[in-house]
Design a protein around this motif. Structure first.
Motif, PDB file in Angstrom:
ATOM      1  N   ARG A   1      -3.974 -10.103  -4.858  1.00  0.00           N
ATOM      2  CA  ARG A   1      -4.320  -9.052  -3.899  1.00  0.00           C
ATOM      3  C   ARG A   1      -3.794  -7.688  -4.358  1.00  0.00           C
ATOM      4  O   ARG A   1      -4.543  -6.706  -4.413  1.00  0.00           O
ATOM      5  CB  ARG A   1      -3.730  -9.391  -2.524  1.00  0.00           C
ATOM      6  CG  ARG A   1      -3.981  -8.326  -1.458  1.00  0.00           C
ATOM      7  CD  ARG A   1      -3.271  -8.684  -0.160  1.00  0.00           C
ATOM      8  NE  ARG A   1      -1.818  -8.541  -0.267  1.00  0.00           N
ATOM      9  CZ  ARG A   1      -1.166  -7.385  -0.045  1.00  0.00           C
ATOM     10  NH1 ARG A   1      -1.839  -6.288   0.298  1.00  0.00           N
ATOM     11  NH2 ARG A   1       0.143  -7.338  -0.148  1.00  0.00           N
TER      12      ARG A   1
ATOM     13  N   THR B   1       0.831  -1.209   0.000  1.00  0.00           N
ATOM     14  CA  THR B   1       0.000   0.000   0.000  1.00  0.00           C
ATOM     15  C   THR B   1       0.866   1.260   0.000  1.00  0.00           C
ATOM     16  O   THR B   1       0.509   2.261  -0.625  1.00  0.00           O
ATOM     17  CB  THR B   1      -0.948   0.015   1.208  1.00  0.00           C
ATOM     18  OG1 THR B   1      -0.193  -0.157   2.429  1.00  0.00           O
ATOM     19  CG2 THR B   1      -1.984  -1.092   1.107  1.00  0.00           C
TER      20      THR B   1
ATOM     21  N   LYS C   1       1.229   6.416  -7.138  1.00  0.00           N
ATOM     22  CA  LYS C   1       0.172   7.373  -7.460  1.00  0.00           C
ATOM     23  C   LYS C   1       0.712   8.794  -7.458  1.00  0.00           C
ATOM     24  O   LYS C   1       0.442   9.584  -8.369  1.00  0.00           O
ATOM     25  CB  LYS C   1      -0.970   7.254  -6.449  1.00  0.00           C
ATOM     26  CG  LYS C   1      -1.845   6.038  -6.603  1.00  0.00           C
ATOM     27  CD  LYS C   1      -2.760   5.844  -5.406  1.00  0.00           C
ATOM     28  CE  LYS C   1      -3.594   7.070  -5.093  1.00  0.00           C
ATOM     29  NZ  LYS C   1      -4.440   6.875  -3.898  1.00  0.00           N
TER      30      LYS C   1
ATOM     31  N   ASN D   1      -4.890  -7.586 -14.704  1.00  0.00           N
ATOM     32  CA  ASN D   1      -4.049  -6.438 -14.351  1.00  0.00           C
ATOM     33  C   ASN D   1      -2.607  -6.840 -14.051  1.00  0.00           C
ATOM     34  O   ASN D   1      -1.830  -6.043 -13.527  1.00  0.00           O
ATOM     35  CB  ASN D   1      -4.650  -5.699 -13.147  1.00  0.00           C
ATOM     36  CG  ASN D   1      -4.119  -4.283 -13.023  1.00  0.00           C
ATOM     37  OD1 ASN D   1      -3.921  -3.584 -14.024  1.00  0.00           O
ATOM     38  ND2 ASN D   1      -3.864  -3.845 -11.791  1.00  0.00           N
TER      39      ASN D   1
ATOM     40  N   GLU E   1      -5.416  -2.005  -9.419  1.00  0.00           N
ATOM     41  CA  GLU E   1      -6.447  -1.782 -10.438  1.00  0.00           C
ATOM     42  C   GLU E   1      -7.425  -0.698  -9.995  1.00  0.00           C
ATOM     43  O   GLU E   1      -7.908   0.097 -10.821  1.00  0.00           O
ATOM     44  CB  GLU E   1      -7.185  -3.086 -10.729  1.00  0.00           C
ATOM     45  CG  GLU E   1      -8.132  -3.001 -11.910  1.00  0.00           C
ATOM     46  CD  GLU E   1      -8.715  -4.355 -12.279  1.00  0.00           C
ATOM     47  OE1 GLU E   1      -8.999  -4.570 -13.461  1.00  0.00           O
ATOM     48  OE2 GLU E   1      -8.883  -5.196 -11.365  1.00  0.00           O
ATOM     49  N   GLU E   2      -7.720  -0.649  -8.719  1.00  0.00           N
ATOM     50  CA  GLU E   2      -8.612   0.386  -8.200  1.00  0.00           C
ATOM     51  C   GLU E   2      -8.058   1.788  -8.433  1.00  0.00           C
ATOM     52  O   GLU E   2      -8.820   2.762  -8.499  1.00  0.00           O
ATOM     53  CB  GLU E   2      -8.846   0.169  -6.695  1.00  0.00           C
ATOM     54  CG  GLU E   2      -9.664  -1.067  -6.361  1.00  0.00           C
ATOM     55  CD  GLU E   2      -9.779  -1.300  -4.869  1.00  0.00           C
ATOM     56  OE1 GLU E   2      -9.285  -0.439  -4.097  1.00  0.00           O
ATOM     57  OE2 GLU E   2     -10.362  -2.321  -4.469  1.00  0.00           O
ATOM     58  N   GLU E   3      -6.745   1.877  -8.559  1.00  0.00           N
ATOM     59  CA  GLU E   3      -6.101   3.171  -8.777  1.00  0.00           C
ATOM     60  C   GLU E   3      -5.707   3.388 -10.240  1.00  0.00           C
ATOM     61  O   GLU E   3      -5.042   4.373 -10.570  1.00  0.00           O
ATOM     62  CB  GLU E   3      -4.849   3.278  -7.898  1.00  0.00           C
ATOM     63  CG  GLU E   3      -5.090   3.082  -6.417  1.00  0.00           C
ATOM     64  CD  GLU E   3      -5.982   4.158  -5.809  1.00  0.00           C
ATOM     65  OE1 GLU E   3      -6.123   5.236  -6.431  1.00  0.00           O
ATOM     66  OE2 GLU E   3      -6.529   3.924  -4.710  1.00  0.00           O
ATOM     67  N   GLY E   4      -6.096   2.463 -11.107  1.00  0.00           N
ATOM     68  CA  GLY E   4      -5.764   2.594 -12.517  1.00  0.00           C
ATOM     69  C   GLY E   4      -4.301   2.330 -12.823  1.00  0.00           C
ATOM     70  O   GLY E   4      -3.762   2.835 -13.814  1.00  0.00           O
TER      71      GLY E   4
ATOM     72  N   ASP F   1      -5.499  -6.328  -7.507  1.00  0.00           N
ATOM     73  CA  ASP F   1      -6.798  -5.714  -7.216  1.00  0.00           C
ATOM     74  C   ASP F   1      -6.619  -4.299  -6.664  1.00  0.00           C
ATOM     75  O   ASP F   1      -7.305  -3.358  -7.080  1.00  0.00           O
ATOM     76  CB  ASP F   1      -7.569  -6.553  -6.200  1.00  0.00           C
ATOM     77  CG  ASP F   1      -8.179  -7.815  -6.808  1.00  0.00           C
ATOM     78  OD1 ASP F   1      -8.326  -7.873  -8.046  1.00  0.00           O
ATOM     79  OD2 ASP F   1      -8.502  -8.740  -6.031  1.00  0.00           O
ATOM     80  N   LEU F   2      -5.692  -4.156  -5.711  1.00  0.00           N
ATOM     81  CA  LEU F   2      -5.443  -2.840  -5.114  1.00  0.00           C
ATOM     82  C   LEU F   2      -4.991  -1.836  -6.171  1.00  0.00           C
ATOM     83  O   LEU F   2      -5.472  -0.701  -6.217  1.00  0.00           O
ATOM     84  CB  LEU F   2      -4.381  -2.958  -4.018  1.00  0.00           C
ATOM     85  CG  LEU F   2      -4.778  -3.698  -2.747  1.00  0.00           C
ATOM     86  CD1 LEU F   2      -3.553  -3.902  -1.843  1.00  0.00           C
ATOM     87  CD2 LEU F   2      -5.861  -2.940  -1.988  1.00  0.00           C
TER      88      LEU F   2
END
Length: 256
Positions: A120, A80, A87, A159, A126-129, A123-124
């Motif tokens: 895992r 994370t 990001k 992804n 992908e949520e942020e593109g 998925d994390l």
């Protein structure tokens, strides 16, 4: 085909110096490394490097993290933190390693955990593109084409991709076979020419080989980065010379 550099190629230079070199080499972008130039958790620095990169007309191709799947002892940062830094950097992709053990020594339980972790973090991200990219690398579960393909099939996540680079100690024919085996998942490519990390050569001496690799990779016409990673003697003049070879290779491949 876009051209770039992994910032780890010049760990002794600061971001501004690397950007100046990339502009002189007329490349398109930079994969910023998480070990020296943009460490995970350094949000302000990530934003500053992102702004500096784009202000000079360059792209951030990716974030080169040193996250190892399912390695809870070897990872200095959790994913994370790495994702948040990517990001801030504006990176569309994060490079990770497929664990810490080669395919011959990983047991079934370790493999299952590695696959679960890949899903895992995919998925994390992908949520942020942001996409996740394994590295085709020895001493990990992507150390052979068979193991890498099996792993990607088992992860089965839209992804998750893989960077290709030429493994040491196998023939050109075997390397091309690895490209074909992994083709559905290949995203970016690390380009270098060496016998080993400590025995590097000019890219020009491997141009014929690389033409074959790149022609095979680029058959699908997908947009991807070819990223220079490490040069002979860590010399910036050699880097600029190798960059000219890379431009020549691009011209040949795109007209084939």
């Amino acid at each position: 085909m876009k051209l770039g550099i992994c910032s780890v190629t010049f760990r002794d230079k600061n971001p501004q110096q690397i950007i100046d070199l990339v502009l002189e080499a007329e490349l398109d972008g930079i994969e910023w490394g998480g070990d020296i130039h943009v460490p995970p958790g350094e949000a302000q620095l990530a934003e500053e490097v992102a702004d500096l990169t784009r202000s000079r007309g360059l792209e951030v191709s990716s974030y080169g993290s040193y996250y190892r799947l399912a390695d809870h002892e070897g990872n200095e940062y959790d994913f994370t933190t790495i994702l948040d830094t990517a990001k801030k950097l504006g990176a569309p992709a994060i490079r990770v390693w497929a664990g810490s053990k080669g395919s011959k020594v990983v047991n079934k339980n370790e493999r299952i955990k590695l696959i679960e972790d890949a899903k895992r973090i995919a998925d994390l991200a992908e949520e942020e593109g942001i996409s996740v990219h394994l590295e085709y690398h020895d001493h990990t579960l992507t150390d052979t084409k068979e193991s890498a393909r099996k792993l990607l099939e088992e992860i089965a996540h839209k992804n998750v991709y893989i960077y290709w680079q030429p493994p040491n100690h196998i023939s050109v024919k075997e390397r091309i076979a690895s490209i074909k085996a992994l083709k559905p998942w290949i995203s970016n490519t690390h380009i270098f020419h060496w016998h080993s990390f400590d025995n590097r050569m000019e890219l020009a001496t491997g141009a014929k080989e690389w033409q074959q690799y790149l022609e095979t990779i680029e058959e699908d016409g997908q947009e991807r980065y070819v990223l220079m990673e490490f040069v002979k003697n860590d010399d910036e003049r050699q880097f600029l010379k190798d960059a000219r070879t890379l431009h020549e290779l691009k011209a040949i491949v795109e007209t084939t």
